[in-house]
Motif scaffolding. Structure first.
Motif, short mmCIF file in Angstrom:
data_model
loop_
_atom_site.label_atom_id
_atom_site.label_comp_id
_atom_site.label_asym_id
_atom_site.label_seq_id
_atom_site.Cartn_x
_atom_site.Cartn_y
_atom_site.Cartn_z
N ASP A 26 0.81 -1.22 0.00
CA ASP A 26 0.00 0.00 0.00
C ASP A 26 0.85 1.27 0.00
N ILE A 27 1.80 1.32 -0.93
CA ILE A 27 2.59 2.55 -1.12
C ILE A 27 2.44 2.98 -2.58
N PRO A 28 2.69 4.24 -2.89
CA PRO A 28 2.51 4.73 -4.26
C PRO A 28 3.29 3.87 -5.26
N PHE A 29 2.65 3.57 -6.40
CA PHE A 29 3.27 2.68 -7.39
C PHE A 29 2.64 2.95 -8.75
N VAL A 30 3.26 2.40 -9.79
CA VAL A 30 2.71 2.50 -11.15
C VAL A 30 2.30 1.10 -11.60
N TYR A 31 1.05 0.96 -12.00
CA TYR A 31 0.52 -0.34 -12.45
C TYR A 31 0.20 -0.28 -13.95
N ARG A 32 0.23 -1.45 -14.55
CA ARG A 32 -0.19 -1.59 -15.95
C ARG A 32 -1.59 -2.18 -15.90
N THR A 33 -2.59 -1.41 -16.34
CA THR A 33 -3.98 -1.86 -16.21
C THR A 33 -4.62 -2.05 -17.59
N HIS A 34 -5.63 -2.90 -17.62
CA HIS A 34 -6.33 -3.20 -18.86
C HIS A 34 -7.80 -3.42 -18.52
N ASP A 35 -8.66 -2.47 -18.92
CA ASP A 35 -10.08 -2.53 -18.55
C ASP A 35 -10.84 -3.57 -19.36
N ASN A 36 -12.01 -3.95 -18.83
CA ASN A 36 -12.89 -4.88 -19.55
C ASN A 36 -13.31 -4.28 -20.89
N PRO A 37 -13.53 -5.13 -21.91
CA PRO A 37 -13.88 -4.60 -23.24
C PRO A 37 -15.23 -3.90 -23.24
N ASP A 38 -15.41 -3.02 -24.22
CA ASP A 38 -16.68 -2.34 -24.43
C ASP A 38 -17.71 -3.35 -24.95
N PRO A 39 -18.89 -3.48 -24.31
CA PRO A 39 -19.89 -4.47 -24.74
C PRO A 39 -20.27 -4.36 -26.21
N GLU A 40 -20.34 -3.12 -26.72
CA GLU A 40 -20.73 -2.92 -28.13
C GLU A 40 -19.70 -3.53 -29.07
N LYS A 41 -18.41 -3.36 -28.73
CA LYS A 41 -17.35 -3.93 -29.57
C LYS A 41 -17.36 -5.45 -29.51
N MET A 42 -17.67 -5.99 -28.33
CA MET A 42 -17.77 -7.44 -28.21
C MET A 42 -18.93 -7.99 -29.05
N LYS A 43 -20.02 -7.20 -29.08
CA LYS A 43 -21.17 -7.61 -29.89
C LYS A 43 -20.79 -7.66 -31.37
N ARG A 44 -20.04 -6.63 -31.82
CA ARG A 44 -19.62 -6.60 -33.22
C ARG A 44 -18.66 -7.75 -33.54
N LEU A 45 -17.78 -8.06 -32.57
CA LEU A 45 -16.87 -9.19 -32.76
C LEU A 45 -17.67 -10.48 -32.90
N GLY A 46 -18.73 -10.61 -32.06
CA GLY A 46 -19.58 -11.80 -32.12
C GLY A 46 -20.22 -11.97 -33.49
N VAL A 47 -20.67 -10.84 -34.08
CA VAL A 47 -21.27 -10.88 -35.43
C VAL A 47 -20.22 -11.33 -36.45
N PHE A 48 -19.01 -10.79 -36.30
CA PHE A 48 -17.94 -11.11 -37.25
C PHE A 48 -17.58 -12.60 -37.21
N ILE A 49 -17.33 -13.14 -36.00
CA ILE A 49 -16.87 -14.54 -35.91
C ILE A 49 -17.99 -15.51 -36.27
N ASN A 50 -19.25 -15.02 -36.20
CA ASN A 50 -20.38 -15.85 -36.63
C ASN A 50 -20.25 -16.25 -38.09
N ASN A 51 -19.64 -15.37 -38.89
CA ASN A 51 -19.43 -15.67 -40.31
C ASN A 51 -18.53 -16.88 -40.51
N PHE A 52 -17.75 -17.21 -39.48
CA PHE A 52 -16.86 -18.37 -39.56
C PHE A 52 -17.41 -19.56 -38.78
N GLY A 53 -18.58 -19.38 -38.16
CA GLY A 53 -19.18 -20.46 -37.39
C GLY A 53 -18.73 -20.51 -35.94
#
Length: 716
Positions: free
Chosen positions: A466-493
């Protein structure tokens, strides 16, 4: 309502709203004030909305009309080649569209004050620039065109749509064809071009290296060090002094290697490993750059300004001068070097049982390459194994542990993007002669696995302290982008499961496993990566989605990344007796600014790298006009579709090139469909294309479907 009547009512309404005693009101209140009957309120609203659209009246989120400055928003202007633009406002879900006639003198990247009307159904909000608050472009890089008594600079950045006027005598003697840097003296306006003075001639557009150097200058990447930095560097020794080793853990007798690419010169990580009764003792030893780059020194300020080393197709622009990056800080074989080490005790299941973080002195025994180590651990190449006989057991142990660590990460859902990056081969004049994939092998994965383990171990340790530090963070994906990815991969089954729009990293991991070895692997991997958010640096630990890790930092590359250098200072200070309240307050004060700067310079470096790759791909394909290639549709829009070739080159088939039918874009299905024929072009579809043209200025490549070249039956 006639135009004349609308104009008259606009003037009357403006007079009312600009009256000093007027307070913002809703339409109902205004109607009551003006005695407008209920049936005429639509006409009143039409007048007010027209004034809002003109930027002469402001409209609040609560529907109140007032002076524009009363309800303005602040955001970043993103220009477009056609003159219009968009403004990104923090906290708003959608960007605000700015028509060309309402951009005022705003340029791409400027911080602007705007008015905006609320978004109507299916449309984004529209607005007008009131004024520019902060200029992003004091200088512009572009192509000079000389006329008799003056000249113009055509900006390389297509998002700056106005050419810059250069008055006579302000061109430094540049001629048509020179790439130049111009300092803006006037930002122009609605009917006036920006004006400027040429401050640097980069070179002729056809000179080798000018194209890449133009990108370096355009992104404002420093390529020379200030005199005070070089003065400080001149005082740094070439070898480690004995007194600098005092008090450090001396592990020079541990068998130690570096493993890097053949061309690498800045070797900032070394490895030691041994088998123990509890499992493995893994040492990750990182160059102690902070010993030479002290806080607040000219070197430190310049390193923070740069933020990162920049790796372009034909050059590296280092964060630190070569005397450090390739010399005293590089863990070169056979030399004593100062390091900061993370020594981990790991059991056979890949769990870290304990660890030690220590200031050390190391001596690397062998400088290894990924190629040589892979030849040993994968190919079991006799000649290579004989050459490195004393190290074969060490490399086998490394692979054994790396496999365990990777499997442990896989089980928790870590996503491993194993697709080839582009490696562009240039000739001596900087011309592209080949585009090849950067292949990962067992040796590159070993180093990745060990660096990830060290980064996680350090991050978790300092989170709980619990002292000051620098972290590398990566947030959860945007739901809309995940939806578009789902549409795309559907083309491949393929499918991915989501819950309330949220996706677990394990779902993406499963997808990447399913596509392994398929023709579409590279394409789907790349589009999955594009669908995720960008990782960033933060002074708070919010986890890393892609790695499915609660704690993550960047500890392993202080020669080329400032965040690593920053946390090395904190770690060393903590090891030497802990941080005082004063030092904790100091780090609390500076770390937000440091992380913002480092995230910004990382984006700048990535964008510059992408631009140089696009440029060289464009140049490479310009020699292949008329050639036929197999590809896959990687993007579909209402203006056409993009095709990606196996060598990672991407180009556009414009909708106008789809002859014999009228094609309509279906956004939900991500496809173009012919109204008469019913023929579709959709994501993931295989297609043969012909290269028809390239544009080095816009860095774009044009294709047409190969079938367009076929003659109709009656002509065959």
């Amino acid at each position: 309502m006639t135009e004349e009547l609308l104009k008259e009512r606009k003037e009357a309404m403006l007079a009312l709203i600009n009256d000093p005693t007027y307070v913002p009101m809703k339409i109902k209140e205004l109607a009551m004030l003006l005695d407008v009957p209920r049936e005429k309120r639509d006409e009143l609203k039409e007048v007010l909305d027209a004034l809002v659209a003109d930027g002469k009246v402001g409209l609040s989120k609560r529907g109140k009309y007032g002076k524009p400055e009363a309800f303005t928003l602040i955001g970043t202007f993103c220009g477009h080649a056609k003159g219009f633009g968009f403004v990104t406002v923090e906290g708003m879900d959608q960007d605000v569209f700015i028509p060309a006639e309402k951009t005022k003198d705003a340029m791409h990247g400027d911080t602007v004050q705007i008015t905006a009307s609320p978004a109507s159904k299916g449309k984004r909000p529209e607005g007008a620039v009131i004024k520019v608050i902060e200029r992003a472009n004091q200088t512009i890089v572009g192509f000079y065109q000389k006329n008799k008594n003056f000249g113009f600079v055509v900006p390389d950045n297509q998002k700056i749509n106005a050419d810059v006027f250069i008055p006579q005598g302000k061109d430094m003697g540049a001629v048509t064809g020179h790439k130049v840097v111009v300092r803006l003296t006037d930002f122009g306006g609605e009917h006036k071009n920006p004006e400027g003075v040429i401050t640097e001639i980069i070179g002729h557009v056809n000179d080798p290296g000018t194209d890449i150097l133009s990108i370096v200058k355009a992104y404002g990447i420093p390529d020379e060090y200030p005199p005070e930095v070089m003065k400080q560097v001149s005082r740094i020794p070439d070898e480690v002094a004995k007194e600098d080793m005092a008090g450090r853990k001396d592990i020079r007798d541990w068998q130690t290697v570096t493993i890097d690419g053949e061309d690498a010169k800045d070797l900032d990580d070394a490895i030691t490993i041994s088998r123990e009764s509890y499992g493995y003792k893994l040492g990750v030893h990182i160059a102690d750059v902070s010993h030479y780059v002290t806080e607040g020194s000219p070197l430190d300020e310049e390193a923070l300004n740069r933020g990162t080393s920049v790796y372009l197709v034909d050059r590296v622009i280092p964060m630190l001068p070569h005397k450090l990056s390739n010399g005293i800080c590089s863990l070169n074989a056979g030399t004593d070097r100062l390091a900061l080490s993370c020594i981990m005790e790991i059991d056979p299941q890949g769990r870290v049982l304990g660890h030690e973080i220590a200031e050390t002195v190391i001596r690397v025994d062998r400088r290894m390459t990924y190629t040589a180590v892979n030849a040993i651990v994968t190919d079991r190449d006799g000649k290579t194994m004989e050459e490195y006989a004393d190290f074969v057991e060490m490399f086998d142990l490394m692979k054994e542990l790396a496999d365990i660590l990777r499997e442990k990460r896989r089980q928790r859902g870590s996503i491993d993007f194993d697709f080839p990056e582009s490696k562009i081969i240039l000739d001596e004049k900087g011309r592209p002669v080949d585009i090849k994939p950067y292949e990962r092998n067992a040796a590159t994965k070993i180093i990745e696995d060990f660096m990830l383990m060290a980064n996680e171990t350090i991050a978790e340790d300092y989170f709980w302290q619990d002292i000051p530090f620098v972290y590398r963070t990566h947030d959860n994906p945007d739901p809309e982008k995940m939806k578009r990815l789902g549409v795309f991969i559907n083309n491949f089954g393929y499918t991915i499961r989501t819950h309330d729009g949220e996706v677990h990293p394990k779902e993406l991991q499963k997808l990447l496993k399913k596509i392994e070895g398929t023709e579409e692997e590279a394409l789907i991997s790349r589009l999955t990566l594009r669908s995720m958010k960008q990782a960033k640096y933060m002074p708070v630990c919010s986890g890393h989605f892609g790695l499915a890790a609660k704690y993550y930092t960047h500890f392993t590359s202080p020669i080329r990344r400032y965040p690593d250098l920053q946390i090395h200072r904190i770690i060393k200070e903590n090891l030497r007796g802990g941080l005082s309240e004063k030092r904790i307050a100091h780090y609390d004060k500076i770390l937000t600014g440091v992380t913002i700067q480092c995230s910004a310079t990382e984006r700048r470096a990535e964008e510059a790298e992408r631009e140089t790759i696009k440029l060289k791909k464009c140049e490479y394909m310009s020699k292949r006009i008329g050639e036929i290639f197999d590809g896959v549709i990687s993007g579909v829009t209402n203006w056409g579709f993009y095709v990606e070739l196996p060598n990672t080159v991407e180009g556009l088939v414009h909708v106008n090139e789809l002859h014999g039918d009228y094609y309509v874009f279906n956004e939900e299905r991500m496809e173009l469909k012919g109204e008469m024929s019913g023929k579709t072009y959709k994501l993931g579809q295989k297609i043969q294309v012909v290269v028809t043209g390239t544009d080095r200025l816009t860095k774009t490549i044009d294709f047409i479907p190969a079938k367009n070249l076929e003659l109709p039956e009656e002509e065959a």
